[in-house]
Design an enzyme around this catalytic site. Structure first.
Site, PDB file in Angstrom:
ATOM      1  N   CYS A   2      50.160  41.975  34.858  1.00 45.73           N
ATOM      2  CA  CYS A   2      51.044  42.521  33.823  1.00 45.73           C
ATOM      3  C   CYS A   2      50.461  42.330  32.432  1.00 45.73           C
ATOM      4  CB  CYS A   2      52.376  41.796  33.853  1.00 45.73           C
ATOM      5  SG  CYS A   2      53.097  41.656  35.464  1.00 45.73           S
ATOM      6  N   ARG A  27      43.533  45.410  33.234  1.00 47.99           N
ATOM      7  CA  ARG A  27      44.100  44.211  33.837  1.00 47.99           C
ATOM      8  C   ARG A  27      44.785  44.526  35.168  1.00 47.99           C
ATOM      9  NH1 ARG A  27      45.175  39.942  30.165  1.00 47.99           N
ATOM     10  NH2 ARG A  27      47.194  39.572  31.096  1.00 47.99           N
ATOM     11  N   TRP A  74      52.586  44.770  37.269  1.00 51.46           N
ATOM     12  CA  TRP A  74      51.904  44.621  38.558  1.00 51.46           C
ATOM     13  C   TRP A  74      52.907  43.904  39.447  1.00 51.46           C
ATOM     14  CZ3 TRP A  74      49.902  40.392  41.469  1.00 51.46           C
ATOM     15  CH2 TRP A  74      48.928  40.721  42.425  1.00 51.46           C
ATOM     16  N   ASN A 100      55.746  38.526  31.705  1.00 55.88           N
ATOM     17  CA  ASN A 100      54.567  38.351  32.557  1.00 55.88           C
ATOM     18  C   ASN A 100      54.702  36.983  33.203  1.00 55.88           C
ATOM     19  OD1 ASN A 100      52.037  38.350  33.646  1.00 55.88           O
ATOM     20  ND2 ASN A 100      50.926  38.256  31.708  1.00 55.88           N
ATOM     21  N   GLY A 101      54.501  36.902  34.540  1.00 53.47           N
ATOM     22  CA  GLY A 101      54.604  35.607  35.213  1.00 53.47           C
ATOM     23  C   GLY A 101      55.666  35.641  36.289  1.00 53.47           C
ATOM     24  N   GLU A 463      29.365  37.901  48.268  1.00 55.41           N
ATOM     25  CA  GLU A 463      29.713  38.646  47.051  1.00 55.41           C
ATOM     26  C   GLU A 463      29.565  40.158  47.299  1.00 55.41           C
ATOM     27  OE1 GLU A 463      31.224  38.324  44.382  1.00 55.41           O
ATOM     28  OE2 GLU A 463      30.506  39.938  43.096  1.00 55.41           O
ATOM     29  N   LYS A 467      32.394  43.043  46.810  1.00 54.21           N
ATOM     30  CA  LYS A 467      32.238  44.262  45.996  1.00 54.21           C
ATOM     31  C   LYS A 467      32.604  45.486  46.817  1.00 54.21           C
ATOM     32  CE  LYS A 467      32.231  42.986  42.983  1.00 54.21           C
ATOM     33  NZ  LYS A 467      32.533  41.803  42.513  1.00 54.21           N
ATOM     34  N   GLU A 470      36.416  45.629  47.332  1.00 54.22           N
ATOM     35  CA  GLU A 470      37.153  45.960  46.109  1.00 54.22           C
ATOM     36  C   GLU A 470      36.971  47.420  45.727  1.00 54.22           C
ATOM     37  OE1 GLU A 470      37.091  42.028  43.284  1.00 54.22           O
ATOM     38  OE2 GLU A 470      35.170  42.919  43.715  1.00 54.22           O
ATOM     39  N   HIS A 486      26.407  33.473  67.090  1.00 55.83           N
ATOM     40  CA  HIS A 486      27.581  32.655  67.401  1.00 55.83           C
ATOM     41  C   HIS A 486      28.883  33.413  67.179  1.00 55.83           C
ATOM     42  CE1 HIS A 486      24.847  29.341  67.845  1.00 55.83           C
ATOM     43  NE2 HIS A 486      24.387  29.506  66.616  1.00 55.83           N
ATOM     44  N   LYS A 581      42.543  42.508  37.235  1.00 57.50           N
ATOM     45  CA  LYS A 581      41.358  41.874  36.667  1.00 57.50           C
ATOM     46  C   LYS A 581      41.605  40.391  36.434  1.00 57.50           C
ATOM     47  CE  LYS A 581      37.308  41.935  34.645  1.00 57.50           C
ATOM     48  NZ  LYS A 581      36.215  41.924  35.636  1.00 57.50           N
TER      49      LYS A 581
HETATM   50  C1  G6P Z   1      40.471  38.748  40.274  1.00 53.93           C
HETATM   51  C2  G6P Z   1      39.459  39.863  40.085  1.00 53.93           C
HETATM   52  C3  G6P Z   1      38.097  39.426  40.631  1.00 53.93           C
HETATM   53  C4  G6P Z   1      37.670  38.124  39.966  1.00 53.93           C
HETATM   54  C5  G6P Z   1      38.725  37.032  40.158  1.00 53.93           C
HETATM   55  C6  G6P Z   1      38.422  35.796  39.334  1.00 53.93           C
HETATM   56  O1  G6P Z   1      40.752  38.598  41.621  1.00 53.93           O
HETATM   57  O2  G6P Z   1      39.894  41.036  40.721  1.00 53.93           O
HETATM   58  O3  G6P Z   1      37.145  40.435  40.352  1.00 53.93           O
HETATM   59  O4  G6P Z   1      36.451  37.711  40.497  1.00 53.93           O
HETATM   60  O5  G6P Z   1      40.000  37.515  39.719  1.00 53.93           O
HETATM   61  O6  G6P Z   1      38.538  36.102  37.984  1.00 53.93           O
HETATM   62  P1  G6P Z   1      37.955  35.207  36.821  1.00 53.93           P
HETATM   63  O7  G6P Z   1      38.364  35.914  35.573  1.00 53.93           O
HETATM   64  O8  G6P Z   1      38.626  33.860  36.961  1.00 53.93           O
HETATM   65  O9  G6P Z   1      36.495  35.117  37.012  1.00 53.93           O
END
Ligand code: G6P
Length: 586
Positions: A2, A27, A74, A100-101, A463, A467, A470, A486, A581
Site C-alpha cells: 500500500c 510498490r 494491496w 497502510n499496515g 535467485e 526471477k 516473479e 537425490h 516491491k
Molecule cells: C519483495 C520483493 C522482492 C525483494 C524482497 C526483499 O518480496 O518483491 O523482489 O527481494 O521484497 O526486499 P528488500 O527491499 O528487503 O530487499
C-alpha cells in the site's frame, strides 16, 4: 504494498495526489482511491485497477479542494473490490482515512463500534480506524485528543492519514513508513519520497510512535502521549526523482541495463563503512546475515565466499524465519541485514530481535534514509539509484559488489576483484540480447523450469528461479547440482527445461555430467557457460572470467531471459501479479 499520500497546501490537491500515486505504483497494488476536502465537505472516488485505468473511469484528479488523501491498496483483509479500496470514510462521512499496515485487534474494535451504531461497508481492518476516529472526535471535539485516544486503542503496525471535514489533516506512524515532504507553501505525507520528490527534496522522516497535525495555523508533531517532539528536515537525494523509464519499455529492462554502471558505484558514498564493517567482522564471535527474497540470496553467496576466501563463518537466516530461532542469536554478535528498500517488515523484525540480544546492526541497503538504515550502527549504501521494477535486478548485483569488497578487505586484499572487468562482462551480455530473446520464446508455454548450479552458483540458481517465478509466473526451482540424484532427477522428462549454470571453474565437469544425466531423461537444456557443449540444446554464452565474476554474469543472463520470457507471455515485468516491491507487512 500500500502507498499513502496526503497533501495540504495552496494547490489543487487531486492531480498532485494522482501523480504521486503513479510514482509509487512500483510498490505494488490492486486498487486506488482519492478523497479531498472542499468547503468543509469530503468527496471521495475509488476503484479496482491501475491508477491510470481508475482515473480514466472516474476522474480521480478532478476532485475539488486543496487538501486531500490518496492510496493504492494491496489487499490483506478482504477481497480486491471497489468498496475495500481506500480511502475509507467514517460512517458519518465527516472524516476519511488511508491506511497502510495491519490492525491486529480490528475484529473486537469493529464489534464494539457496530454495537454502538457505527456502520461498516468494507471487509477491511482499516475502516475500523475511520470509525474509531469518528467516535473519539465526537467525544473530544479535538483532533489531537482524537489521535492520541485512537492510537492507544488500536494494536498492530500502521501508518495512517486522516482528513477531517474541517480541513485538518492528521497522520500517525507505528512501524510502517511515513515521510513528510516539506514544500514552499505546502506539505506532503507519503509512504515513499517518490510520492512528492517532484515538488520538494526536503523531507522529515517521522519516528515510530509520532503523529503530526496540519491545519491553517500549525504543523505540530507529537508523540503518542501528546508531548511535542522535534524533527529534522533531511535533503532527499534528487536522483530518486529520476525514476523514469526513459527510452526503455519497462523499468525492469532499464534497471537491468544500468548494471555495468551501478556495479562500479556500489558503496561509493559510504566508503569507510566497508573497512569499518570488515574490522567488526574480524573481531566478532558470531556473525548472522539476514534478508528477504533476493536480498537473502545475496546473503547465501556472502556465506560461501566469506568462508572460502576469508575463513569467516557466517550464519544466514531468512528474516521471516529469524523469529523462530531467536533463542540461538548469541548476545553481542553482529547482524548484517541486507535489503534494497530497508522497509521489509520481516527484516525490521529480525533487526528488532537481534537488537534485544545486543547485536551490532550492519545494513547493506539501497535506501539509506529507510527504517532499516536508521536502526543500524553502520550503513553500507548500495548506491544503485531507485529500483522500481518489483523483481530486484540491479540491487542484487550491487549487493554482491559490496559483499565482494568486504571479502577483499577481510582477505587482506589477497584476492583481487576487477570491477571494471565485471562491468565489461555485463556489457558484453547486454549488448547481445538476440539469442536470449530467441530462447525466451521457447519458454512461452512451459510450466516447469529447473535451474542447476554447484558451489557459489547454487545461490545463483535459487535467485534465477526466483526471477523466473516473479517475472514469468512459470514454476521454477533451483537445484544444487550434487543433489540431482537425490530426488530432482525424478522430475526430468521432455516437458521440462533445465538451465545449467556451468562456467569454466572448479564446478564445470561435475555440472556437465549433471547436464548429461538430465538430457538422457529427455529434458531440454539451456547452458549458461563460457564453454560450448553439444549437451546444451540452447547456449547462452557468458564471457570467460574468474570465479567471483562468473555469478554476476550468470544472473545478468537470467534476468534478461526472465524479462524477455515475461514479454513473450505478455505479463507485466514491472508489476508482477500479487507481488509488492516493498513488503511492509509481516
Ligand atoms: C519483495 C520483493 C522482492 C525483494 C524482497 C526483499 O518480496 O518483491 O523482489 O527481494 O521484497 O526486499 P528488500 O527491499 O528487503 O530487499
Amino acid at each position: 504494498m500500500c502507498s499513502i499520500i496526503g497533501y495540504y497546501g495552496n494547490k489543487i490537491a487531486a492531480p498532485i495526489i494522482v501523480k504521486g500515486l503513479k510514482r509509487m505504483e512500483y510498490r505494488g497494488y490492486d486498487s486506488v482511491g482519492v478523497a479531498t476536502e472542499s468547503n468543509n465537505q469530503i468527496e471521495l472516488k475509488k476503484g479496482v485497477g491501475k491508477v491510470q485505468e481508475v482515473n480514466s473511469k472516474v476522474q480521480l484528479d478532478t476532485l475539488p479542494g486543496k487538501i486531500g488523501i490518496g492510496h493504492t491498496r494491496w489487499a490483506t483483509h478482504g477481497k480486491v473490490t471497489d468498496v475495500n479500496a481506500h480511502p475509507h470514510p467514517s460512517s458519518s462521512g465527516k472524516l476519511a482515512i488511508v491506511h497502510n499496515g495491519i490492525i491486529d485487534n480490528f475484529e473486537e474494535l469493529k464489534k464494539q463500534l457496530e454495537k454502538e451504531g457505527y456502520i461498516f461497508k468494507s471487509e477491511t481492518d482499516s475502516e475500523v480506524i475511520a470509525n474509531l476516529l469518528q467516535k473519539n472526535y465526537e467525544a473530544t471535539g479535538d483532533v489531537k485528543e482524537t489521535i492520541m485516544k485512537t492510537v492507544s486503542e488500536i494494536k498492530g503496525h500502521y501508518a495512517f492519514v486522516a482528513m477531517f471535514e474541517n480541513g485538518q489533516l492528521a497522520a500517525a506512524r507505528f512501524h510502517e513508513p511515513l515521510i513528510i515532504g516539506v514544500g514552499q507553501d505546502d506539505f506532503f505525507l507519503s509512504s515513499d519520497v517518490l510520492g512528492f520528490i517532484e515538488y520538494t527534496d526536503d523531507a522529515i522522516y517521522m519516528e515510530n510512535g509520532n503523529f503530526v497535525i496540519l491545519d491553517k495555523n500549525k504543523f505540530q508533531m507529537s508523540d503518542f502521549s501528546g508531548k511535542h517532539v522535534g524533527y529534522a528536515i533531511t535533503k532527499v537525494s534528487k536522483e530518486f526523482g529520476d525514476a523514469y523509464k526513459g527510452d526503455y519499455a519497462h523499468f525492469t529492462l532499464k534497471e537491468i541495463y544500468e548494471q555495468p554502471t551501478t556495479i562500479l558505484k556500489a558503496g561509493e558514498k559510504t566508503k569507510d563503512a566497508v573497512e569499518k564493517v570488515a574490522d567488526h567482522i574480524k573481531h566478532a564471535k558470531n556473525i548472522y546475515m539476514t534478508g528477504s527474497g533476493t536480498s537473502y540470496n545475496s546473503a547465501l553467496i556472502a556465506k560461501q565466499i566469506l568462508s572460502k576466501f576469508a575463513k569467516i563463518r557466517v550464519e544466514t537466516i531468512m528474516s521471516s524465519e529469524l523469529q523462530f530461532s531467536s533463542d540461538s542469536i548469541e548476545k553481542n554478535s553482529i547482524l548484517i541485514a541486507i535489503s534494497q528498500s530497508g522497509e521489509s517488515a520481516d527484516v525490521l523484525e529480525a533487526v528488532k530481535i537481534a537488537k534485544k540480544a545486543n547485536c551490532k546492526i550492519i545494513s547493506i541497503v539501497n535506501l539509506t534514509a529507510s527504517s532499516l538504515a536508521r536502526e543500524s550502527d553502520i550503513i553500507i549504501g548500495l548506491n544503485c539509484g531507485p529500483e522500481i521494477g518489483v523483481a530486484a535486478t540491479k540491487s542484487f548485483t550491487s549487493q554482491l559488489a559490496i559483499i565482494y569488497k568486504m571479502v577483499q578487505k577481510l582477505s587482506d586484499d589477497k584476492i583481487e576483484i576487477d570491477f571494471n572487468k565485471i562491468s565489461e562482462s555485463i556489457l558484453k551480455i547486454l549488448e547481445n540480447p538476440t539469442k536470449i530473446q530467441q530462447i525466451a520464446k521457447e519458454l512461452k508455454n512451459i510450466s516447469d523450469i529447473y535451474v542447476l548450479g554447484r558451489g557459489i552458483h547454487y545461490p545463483i540458481a535459487i535467485e534465477a528461479a526466483l526471477k523466473l517465478k516473479e517475472l514469468t509466473y512459470i514454476h521454477a526451482e533451483g537445484i544444487p547440482g550434487g543433489e540431482l540424484k537425490h530426488g530432482p532427477l525424478a522430475l526430468m522428462d521432455s516437458n521440462v527445461f533445465v538451465i545449467i549454470i556451468n562456467p569454466n571453474d572448479s564446478t564445470y565437469s561435475d555440472t556437465l555430467t549433471s547436464a548429461r544425466e538430465i538430457k538422457a531423461r529427455g529434458a531440454k537444456i539451456i547452458g549458461i557457460s563460457d564453454v560450448k557443449s553439444n549437451v546444451y540444446d540452447y547456449h547462452i554464452e557468458i564471457p570467460e572470467t574468474d570465479e567471483l565474476s562468473y555469478p554476476i554474469s550468470e544472473i545478468i543472463a537470467i534476468q534478461m531471459l526472465s524479462y524477455y520470457a515475461a514479454i513473450e507471455k505478455d505479463t507485466d515485468p514491472d508489476y508482477p501479479r500479487n507481488l509488492a516491491k516493498s513488503v511492509t507487512v509481516k
